[in-house]
Design an enzyme around this catalytic site. Structure first.
Site, PDB file in Angstrom:
ATOM      1  CE  LYS A 130     -12.405  -0.098  -9.844  1.00  0.00           C
ATOM      2  NZ  LYS A 130     -11.238  -0.908  -9.397  1.00  0.00           N
ATOM      3  CG  ASP A 182      -2.194   0.797   1.019  1.00  0.00           C
ATOM      4  OD1 ASP A 182      -3.280   0.199   1.017  1.00  0.00           O
ATOM      5  OD2 ASP A 182      -2.099   2.028   0.852  1.00  0.00           O
ATOM      6  CG  ASN A 232      -8.095  -4.334  -3.470  1.00  0.00           C
ATOM      7  OD1 ASN A 232      -9.295  -4.461  -3.676  1.00  0.00           O
ATOM      8  ND2 ASN A 232      -7.619  -3.545  -2.505  1.00  0.00           N
ATOM      9  CB  THR A 272     -14.585  -0.156   2.309  1.00  0.00           C
ATOM     10  OG1 THR A 272     -15.118   0.844   1.422  1.00  0.00           O
ATOM     11  CG2 THR A 272     -14.735  -1.534   1.682  1.00  0.00           C
ATOM     12  CG  ASP A 309       2.488   5.846  -6.141  1.00  0.00           C
ATOM     13  OD1 ASP A 309       1.367   5.564  -6.630  1.00  0.00           O
ATOM     14  OD2 ASP A 309       3.020   6.966  -6.278  1.00  0.00           O
ATOM     15  CB  VAL A 310      -0.554   0.939  -8.184  1.00  0.00           C
ATOM     16  CG1 VAL A 310      -0.569  -0.101  -7.078  1.00  0.00           C
ATOM     17  CG2 VAL A 310      -1.738   1.884  -8.069  1.00  0.00           C
ATOM     18  CE1 TYR A 344     -14.101   2.770  -8.453  1.00  0.00           C
ATOM     19  CE2 TYR A 344     -16.361   2.335  -9.128  1.00  0.00           C
ATOM     20  CZ  TYR A 344     -15.223   1.954  -8.443  1.00  0.00           C
ATOM     21  OH  TYR A 344     -15.206   0.767  -7.764  1.00  0.00           O
TER      22      TYR A 344
END
Length: 247
Positions: A157, A38, A87, A188, A60-61, A153
């Site tokens: 996706k 993360d 994820n 979440t 850091d993706v 978003y």
């Protein structure tokens, strides 16, 4: 602890909280060595709670350097990878498409599309070195069911869905299965502080009458990642939404 994934190495991105934390906990409980990755710094506490052999790594993706550094570390430490729970993701603002801030759109794409793609590339390279493996991307029911005011978003996706299906076809004969989970609204930390009336409205849209729990998603991720339970499942998008997308 069970031994479902004993001897397996799993990488979970976005594992500092929410779905990622639940996935990391589930895989660790089932015996995997879990790399808790993360960018938030919360990964250290998650890994500490899981205990050995879980290990925290900063990732850091959206940074190619960060992804490649983690790939190198996994190669040097474990020689390859068995499970990738891809994820990490962000939500973005609420706005009509013609008013959606382009800088916000770019930020969502940097994490949810470019970042997920770079992590997928790294995971595939590591699994080719291992002789196979299982990838589970985190998509969303938004990947196939439009939602107003969330075009950034939703677009990201939708990309995740096709990213999953394409990789599944490309690597099916190399022993790598690629699937995705598509959660509906799930409890979440992103929902913390939400108006109770809004939560009630969201619940009323779900045939089962409740929102998802992170464990609902984590259990399906573990199933899809298990070569014994799901050996003939690849290229599939599993909705986890209490029936929301069925109507």
């Amino acid at each position: 602890m069970t031994s479902q994934f004993e001897g397996k190495v799993a990488l979970v991105t976005g594992a500092g909280s929410g779905l990622g934390e639940a996935i990391a906990m589930k895989l660790a409980h089932e015996g995997a060595t879990v790399i808790v990755a993360d960018v938030s710094g919360k990964q250290d506490a998650v890994a500490a709670a899981l205990g050995s052999p879980a290990v925290a790594r900063t990732l850091d993706v959206s940074s190619q350097q960060s992804v490649l550094e983690l790939e190198t570390w996994i190669t040097e430490t474990y020689g390859g990878l068995d499970v990738l729970a891809n994820n990490a993701g962000i939500g973005g603002p609420q706005a009509l498409t013609h008013e959606y801030p382009i800088e916000a759109f770019d930020a969502v794409m940097a994490v949810n599309v470019r970042g997920a793609y770079m992590v997928l590339q790294a995971g595939l390279r590591l699994m080719l070195a291992s002789g196979g493996g299982a990838v589970v991307n985190t998509a969303s029911i938004g990947g196939f069911r439009a939602t107003p005011y969330s075009s950034g978003y939703i677009t990201s996706k939708g990309a995740s869905v096709m990213m999953t299906r394409t990789a599944a076809l490309e690597y099916a004969q190399q022993g790598i299965r690629v699937n995705a989970v598509a959660p509906g609204v799930t409890r979440t930390p992103i929902l913390d502080g939400s108006d109770p009336d809004v939560l009630h409205m969201l619940e009323s849209q779900v045939p089962q009458g409740r929102l998802g729990e992170p464990s609902d998603v984590a259990n399906v991720v573990a199933f899809l990642a298990d070569d014994a339970l799901a050996p003939h499942i690849t290229g599939q998008i599993w909705a986890i939404d209490g029936g929301r997308s069925a109507g």
